[in-house]
Every structure is written in structure tokens, then in C-alpha cells.
Design an enzyme around this catalytic site. Structure first.
Site, PDB file in Angstrom:
ATOM      1  N   ASP A  11      -2.333   8.728  14.311  1.00  0.00           N
ATOM      2  CA  ASP A  11      -1.689   8.211  15.516  1.00  0.00           C
ATOM      3  C   ASP A  11      -0.395   9.006  15.743  1.00  0.00           C
ATOM      4  OD1 ASP A  11      -1.166   6.265  17.627  1.00  0.00           O
ATOM      5  OD2 ASP A  11       0.349   5.449  16.279  1.00  0.00           O
ATOM      6  N   ASP A  13       2.774   7.915  18.305  1.00  0.00           N
ATOM      7  CA  ASP A  13       3.970   7.082  18.463  1.00  0.00           C
ATOM      8  C   ASP A  13       4.036   6.037  17.349  1.00  0.00           C
ATOM      9  OD1 ASP A  13       4.974   7.899  21.290  1.00  0.00           O
ATOM     10  OD2 ASP A  13       2.837   7.554  21.555  1.00  0.00           O
ATOM     11  N   ASP A 171       0.035   2.994  12.570  1.00  0.00           N
ATOM     12  CA  ASP A 171       1.174   2.103  12.317  1.00  0.00           C
ATOM     13  C   ASP A 171       0.962   0.703  12.862  1.00  0.00           C
ATOM     14  OD1 ASP A 171       1.407   3.178  15.054  1.00  0.00           O
ATOM     15  OD2 ASP A 171       3.276   2.063  15.100  1.00  0.00           O
TER      16      ASP A 171
END
Length: 220
Positions: A11, A13, A171
Site C-alpha cells: 500500500d 498512503d 496499514d
């Protein structure tokens, strides 16, 4: 026991780059242009992660905007984001070291983000991370976004690896749900954005405080 990975999908961001400041700035500019009240940093942190369109829709609802304003707001948001992209963002500690470790394994790396592909690729370039990845896919590259499994399945196809041998590193619960549905093992970092929830409560192979701790997972 989990089979050792043949490739990694990461991922962007909240995993590679702390972009919260960018989102806060861009939303501030967009709302000011529309004559609407601003939103605080906490709201933005809880809301990001499901793509820019969702962020704009949720923000408009939060500030009580009149119906039918989305198209104008989305156009303004994209214009401001192109200008701001990366200005208030920073690569997380341990990310470069972690990417070096992963690249040293000889396995391909891809980025899969819900951010539109063009600003995602530009952000990676501006932060000096683009050279690590053989593929970069954004939220507009596929008909559906994470947490739907389709983007992960298609990214695995592009990498030429089976989902069960391709690790997702993210995240948020979005990343974990998408990975689980696609059949990809998932590793979660603890420092990103997870809609205000503790990411340690989300099942994963490992929860990492820094990306460079992933070498222990790969060797295990």
C-alpha cells in the site's frame, strides 16, 4: 506455516508515505473554494483510505454541504492535489531500509493504492521511491477498490504470481480484508491510518512498527 513469498504488494498512503498533511491541505483549499467550513486533522485521519472520491463525499457530508456539489468539489480536489502532492508528506522511518531489504530478495515489488494512479506514481517519484517497484496500480486502474479483492487479484496476475505466494503489506483493515478475500497473506504496519482503530486488533502474519522489520517475516 505460511509459504515464503514470491512477490510483495505494498500500500502507499500510511504504509510507505505519511500523506496526512497533504490530504488536510488539499481538503482545506477545496472547502475554502466552495465557501464551506474546514475539517480538522483528526477527521481526515479517520476518513482517508477508501479513495479520494470517498474522502470528498464524506467530507461534504460532514460539513453539511448541499446535495449535488460532489462533481465540482471533486474537480477542485484533483486540481489542488496535483499541485500539493507530496509537499506535506514524508517517507516513514524504516521504509527505504525495508524496500532495500525486499529488493535484495530478488522478488518483484508492486504498489497497490486506492489513490488514483497518476498522483500515486508522481508521489513515488517525488519521494524517490519509484525505482523499487515493477508495477504501480491506483484506484482508477480497476473497476473496484480495496477492500474488494479484485485489485489484489489483478496485481498478482500482472506480477505473474499466485495470491497465496504474494504478500500484501498495508496499514489498514481495508488492506487486510482485500488480502484475505484474494487469498494473499497480509503483513500490517502499526503506524498508518486505520479509521481510528487499533490495527493490532486486525489479524495478520505480523504487525510491524517499521517496514524494515519485515526481513524477519521473510526469513521465518
Amino acid at each position: 506455516m505460511t509459504t515464503k513469498p514470491l512477490a510483495f504488494i505494498l500500500d502507499l498512503d500510511g504504509t510507505l508515505v505519511d500523506t496526512l498533511g497533504d490530504f488536510v491541505a488539499v481538503l482545506g483549499l477545496t472547502l475554502a473554494d466552495l465557501g464551506l467550513p474546514g475539517v480538522d486533522r483528526g477527521f481526515v485521519e479517520r476518513t482517508i483510505g477508501r479513495g479520494g472520491e470517498n474522502l470528498v463525499r464524506q467530507t461534504l457530508a460532514h460539513v453539511g454541504a448541499k446535495p449535488g456539489l460532489f462533481d465540482h468539489a471533486w474537480a477542485l480536489y484533483q486540481e489542488h492535489y496535483a499541485a500539493v502532492n507530496g509537499a506535506h508528506a514524508a517517507v516513514y522511518p524504516g521504509v527505504v531500509e525495508g524496500l532495500e531489504l525486499l529488493r535484495a530478495t530478488g522478488r518483484p515489488l508492486a504498489v497497490l493504492t486506492n489513490k488514483p494512479a497518476a498522483p500515486a506514481r508522481e508521489l513515488l517519484r517525488r519521494k524517490g521511491l519509484d525505482g523499487y517497484f515493477s508495477r504501480v496500480f491506483g484506484g482508477d486502474d480497476f473497476p473496484r477498490k480495496k477492500p474488494d479483492p479484485l485489485p489484489l487479484i489483478k496485481t498478482c496476475e500482472a506480477l505473474g504470481t499466485a495470491p497465496g505466494r504474494t504478500w500484501m503489506v498495508g496499514d489498514s483493515r481495508n488492506d487486510a480484508e482485500a488480502a484475505r478475500a484474494a487469498g494473499c497473506p497480509v503483513v500490517l504496519v502499526t503506524y498508518g491510518y486505520n479509521h481510528g482503530e487499533d490495527i493490532r486488533a486486525v489479524p495478520a502474519l505480523r504487525h510491524l512498527d517499521r517496514l524494515d522489520e519485515i526481513s524477519a517475516c521473510v526469513r521465518a
